[in-house]
Design a protein around this motif. Sequence first.
Motif, mmCIF file in Angstrom:
data_model
loop_
_atom_site.group_PDB
_atom_site.id
_atom_site.type_symbol
_atom_site.label_atom_id
_atom_site.label_comp_id
_atom_site.label_asym_id
_atom_site.label_seq_id
_atom_site.Cartn_x
_atom_site.Cartn_y
_atom_site.Cartn_z
ATOM 1 N N ILE A 17 0.870 -1.170 0.000
ATOM 2 C CA ILE A 17 0.000 0.000 0.000
ATOM 3 C C ILE A 17 0.905 1.217 0.000
ATOM 4 N N ASN A 18 0.631 2.140 -0.887
ATOM 5 C CA ASN A 18 1.397 3.377 -0.943
ATOM 6 C C ASN A 18 0.878 4.299 0.154
ATOM 7 N N VAL A 19 1.740 4.613 1.108
ATOM 8 C CA VAL A 19 1.352 5.463 2.228
ATOM 9 C C VAL A 19 1.606 6.915 1.831
ATOM 10 N N ASP A 20 0.523 7.631 1.588
ATOM 11 C CA ASP A 20 0.613 9.034 1.193
ATOM 12 C C ASP A 20 -0.478 9.790 1.924
ATOM 13 N N ASN A 21 -0.105 10.517 2.940
ATOM 14 C CA ASN A 21 -1.079 11.229 3.758
ATOM 15 C C ASN A 21 -1.426 12.606 3.217
ATOM 16 N N ARG A 22 -0.892 12.971 2.075
ATOM 17 C CA ARG A 22 -1.127 14.312 1.558
ATOM 18 C C ARG A 22 -2.493 14.476 0.922
ATOM 19 N N THR A 23 -3.015 13.432 0.305
ATOM 20 C CA THR A 23 -4.313 13.551 -0.362
ATOM 21 C C THR A 23 -5.264 12.486 0.156
ATOM 22 N N PRO A 24 -6.479 12.870 0.537
ATOM 23 C CA PRO A 24 -7.434 11.867 1.013
ATOM 24 C C PRO A 24 -7.910 10.998 -0.151
ATOM 25 N N PRO A 25 -8.313 9.755 0.132
ATOM 26 C CA PRO A 25 -8.790 8.882 -0.941
ATOM 27 C C PRO A 25 -10.071 9.431 -1.555
ATOM 28 N N GLN A 26 -10.180 9.284 -2.857
ATOM 29 C CA GLN A 26 -11.355 9.740 -3.594
ATOM 30 C C GLN A 26 -12.094 8.534 -4.157
ATOM 31 N N PRO A 27 -13.402 8.650 -4.335
ATOM 32 C CA PRO A 27 -14.143 7.529 -4.933
ATOM 33 C C PRO A 27 -13.709 7.330 -6.385
ATOM 34 N N PRO A 28 -13.883 6.126 -6.908
ATOM 35 C CA PRO A 28 -13.502 5.855 -8.293
ATOM 36 C C PRO A 28 -14.253 6.769 -9.255
ATOM 37 N N ASP A 29 -13.523 7.331 -10.198
ATOM 38 C CA ASP A 29 -14.110 8.239 -11.179
ATOM 39 C C ASP A 29 -13.581 7.867 -12.555
ATOM 40 N N PRO A 30 -14.458 7.433 -13.481
ATOM 41 C CA PRO A 30 -13.980 7.022 -14.801
ATOM 42 C C PRO A 30 -13.322 8.166 -15.570
ATOM 43 N N GLN A 31 -13.744 9.409 -15.319
ATOM 44 C CA GLN A 31 -13.137 10.563 -15.989
ATOM 45 C C GLN A 31 -11.677 10.716 -15.549
ATOM 46 N N GLU A 81 -9.893 -16.563 1.323
ATOM 47 C CA GLU A 81 -9.142 -17.357 0.350
ATOM 48 C C GLU A 81 -8.075 -18.214 1.023
ATOM 49 N N GLY A 82 -8.011 -18.156 2.362
ATOM 50 C CA GLY A 82 -7.055 -18.986 3.085
ATOM 51 C C GLY A 82 -5.728 -18.313 3.384
ATOM 52 N N TRP A 83 -5.572 -17.030 3.061
ATOM 53 C CA TRP A 83 -4.320 -16.320 3.315
ATOM 54 C C TRP A 83 -4.271 -15.869 4.764
ATOM 55 N N GLU A 84 -3.130 -16.051 5.382
ATOM 56 C CA GLU A 84 -2.884 -15.593 6.753
ATOM 57 C C GLU A 84 -1.794 -14.544 6.711
ATOM 58 N N MET A 85 -2.081 -13.359 7.288
ATOM 59 C CA MET A 85 -1.058 -12.322 7.315
ATOM 60 C C MET A 85 -0.020 -12.713 8.352
ATOM 61 N N THR A 86 1.245 -12.709 7.944
ATOM 62 C CA THR A 86 2.307 -13.118 8.854
ATOM 63 C C THR A 86 3.055 -11.929 9.429
ATOM 64 N N THR A 87 3.215 -10.875 8.645
ATOM 65 C CA THR A 87 3.948 -9.711 9.137
ATOM 66 C C THR A 87 3.703 -8.518 8.225
ATOM 67 N N THR A 88 4.098 -7.353 8.713
ATOM 68 C CA THR A 88 4.063 -6.139 7.907
ATOM 69 C C THR A 88 5.405 -5.445 8.050
ATOM 70 N N ALA A 89 5.753 -4.638 7.062
ATOM 71 C CA ALA A 89 6.986 -3.849 7.119
ATOM 72 C C ALA A 89 6.784 -2.619 6.252
ATOM 73 N N GLN A 90 7.416 -1.530 6.637
ATOM 74 C CA GLN A 90 7.335 -0.318 5.816
ATOM 75 C C GLN A 90 8.687 -0.082 5.163
ATOM 76 N N VAL A 91 8.639 0.126 3.850
ATOM 77 C CA VAL A 91 9.827 0.428 3.067
ATOM 78 C C VAL A 91 9.548 1.751 2.372
ATOM 79 N N GLY A 92 10.130 2.825 2.883
ATOM 80 C CA GLY A 92 9.854 4.153 2.336
ATOM 81 C C GLY A 92 8.379 4.477 2.486
ATOM 82 N N GLN A 93 7.735 4.806 1.364
ATOM 83 C CA GLN A 93 6.309 5.116 1.375
ATOM 84 C C GLN A 93 5.431 3.875 1.199
#
Length: 128
Positions: A17-31, A81-93
Amino acid sequence: MSEVPIPPQWEYRVIHINVDNRTPPQPPDPQVASQKLGGTLSPEFISREFPQQYGPEQRAQSAPKHPAEQLQHFLNLLGKEGWEMTTTAQVGQLLMFFFKRLLPVDATPAAPTLEPTVEPAEVPPQSP
């Protein structure tokens, strides 16, 4: 002769996931999607071909959800789907999520067998 037990085999999946706190998420827009693609796909085409993301029903109920709620929904889908999260890590953003799940027994590759290779015999050219 006793059989040697086969150790469990895993498959892994990494999501970022790209961590970018500068812009809030927007709903999908085809334009907006069309503009990001330089206009190569029209907004109408995007709406028609990707109705789950850009269809009229999606836009009607596209009130932005909190990122934690979005992530929870996504993680629940992977869990089903049977996936188990094992860990998280942050690399830059990038926030990386690491998942694993057991490979199904029938999906494990069989041990390669060594079979002798037979080279085809050379056939001499025939005269006309």
